[in-house]
Design an enzyme around this catalytic site. Sequence first.
Site, PDB file in Angstrom:
ATOM      1  N   ARG A 146       0.864  -1.180   0.000  1.00 26.48           N
ATOM      2  CA  ARG A 146       0.000   0.000   0.000  1.00 26.48           C
ATOM      3  C   ARG A 146       0.902   1.231   0.000  1.00 26.48           C
ATOM      4  O   ARG A 146       2.024   1.189   0.517  1.00 26.48           O
ATOM      5  CB  ARG A 146      -0.887   0.025   1.251  1.00 26.48           C
ATOM      6  N   LYS A 170      -1.881  -2.791   8.079  1.00 23.88           N
ATOM      7  CA  LYS A 170      -3.057  -2.509   8.890  1.00 23.88           C
ATOM      8  C   LYS A 170      -3.044  -3.339  10.171  1.00 23.88           C
ATOM      9  O   LYS A 170      -2.641  -4.488  10.165  1.00 23.88           O
ATOM     10  CB  LYS A 170      -4.324  -2.819   8.094  1.00 23.88           C
ATOM     11  N   HIS A 241      -3.332   3.020  -5.677  1.00 25.08           N
ATOM     12  CA  HIS A 241      -3.621   1.607  -5.403  1.00 25.08           C
ATOM     13  C   HIS A 241      -3.568   0.747  -6.666  1.00 25.08           C
ATOM     14  O   HIS A 241      -3.591  -0.486  -6.573  1.00 25.08           O
ATOM     15  CB  HIS A 241      -5.016   1.493  -4.764  1.00 25.08           C
ATOM     16  N   ARG A 244      -0.866  -1.870  -6.870  1.00 30.22           N
ATOM     17  CA  ARG A 244      -1.145  -2.978  -5.944  1.00 30.22           C
ATOM     18  C   ARG A 244      -2.143  -3.943  -6.588  1.00 30.22           C
ATOM     19  O   ARG A 244      -1.954  -5.161  -6.542  1.00 30.22           O
ATOM     20  CB  ARG A 244      -1.699  -2.409  -4.636  1.00 30.22           C
ATOM     21  N   HIS A 267      -3.792  -9.301   3.481  1.00 30.07           N
ATOM     22  CA  HIS A 267      -5.236  -9.375   3.696  1.00 30.07           C
ATOM     23  C   HIS A 267      -5.547 -10.318   4.854  1.00 30.07           C
ATOM     24  O   HIS A 267      -5.042 -11.436   4.892  1.00 30.07           O
ATOM     25  CB  HIS A 267      -5.943  -9.903   2.440  1.00 30.07           C
ATOM     26  N   TYR A 276      -9.514 -10.484  -7.029  1.00 26.02           N
ATOM     27  CA  TYR A 276      -8.564 -10.423  -8.146  1.00 26.02           C
ATOM     28  C   TYR A 276      -8.730 -11.601  -9.099  1.00 26.02           C
ATOM     29  O   TYR A 276      -8.362 -11.500 -10.264  1.00 26.02           O
ATOM     30  CB  TYR A 276      -7.129 -10.345  -7.613  1.00 26.02           C
TER      31      TYR A 276
END
Length: 295
Positions: A146, A170, A241, A244, A267, A276
């Site tokens: 990110r 995150k 983004h 990515r 994730h 994806y």
Amino acid sequence: MNDALQDFIHYMIVEKGLAQNTIVAYERDLKGYIQYIQKVEQVVSWQEVKRSHIVAFLHHLKMQNKSSKTLARHIASVRSFHQFMLREHIAEHDPSVHIETPQAERKLPKVLSVAEVEGLLQAPDNTPFGIRDKAMLELLYATGLRVSELIQLDLADVHITMGFVRCVGKGNKERIIPLGRLATEAISTYIERGRASLVGKYTTNALFLNHQGNRLTRQGFWKILKKLAQKANIQKDLTPHTLRHSFATHLLENGADLRAVQEMLGHADISTTQIYTHVSKVRLKDVYKQFHPRA
């Protein structure tokens, strides 16, 4: 009523350890919520808040053409806040308990073709700034970081000889991502030839620097990307983004394991990564329609 918000934010920072961007989003959403129920609904204490007040607030957001994703985020913020107040005995009830979350629209992310990525990677010039830009783009496409993770990198986070980068994503979760040869070369060149010119008389551990010798910001990267996309003649609506998304899609198109891609992207839930695979299927259909004589 704002005192309860400050207590909640402190709880999210200290006990939950959430990322700064997440904290900012919670605070922004809840300030809007408090302002609405105070000014429009004339609520003066948390004991007075009813389910109808929350529903009215959500309707207010909907009238502003907020997306279902934005509404879902606001509901999550409001629900967490009321649960906290109930737990801490700031309020005696939780009016958010039966509020339904709208189904978020699942939009397929925009990705670049391999040729477009190549064009973008060739766009930077050979100045110290161009060498930096090349290193950033190569690193993003090689790792799927990110942009918030990219700009937080320090020199010690990139291990050139071992061929990996360490980042904190995150929820303060650390992950290790392998680096390809081209990305490693671009970063080495930047550290040797580009960064030394940018850092000047300053001392900083930050990897990517701006023209003042300080850590590059998200806004700074956004401006750089728009300029390079224009130079590479990319017509698509490019965002920070996009690389990515392209990283994940191109890996899956070439047979990468979904779990491995999930790990590299950081994730928490594999269902987030699965989008994806849908992108790959859409691209396959487009290729089929374009090239098959009986399509």
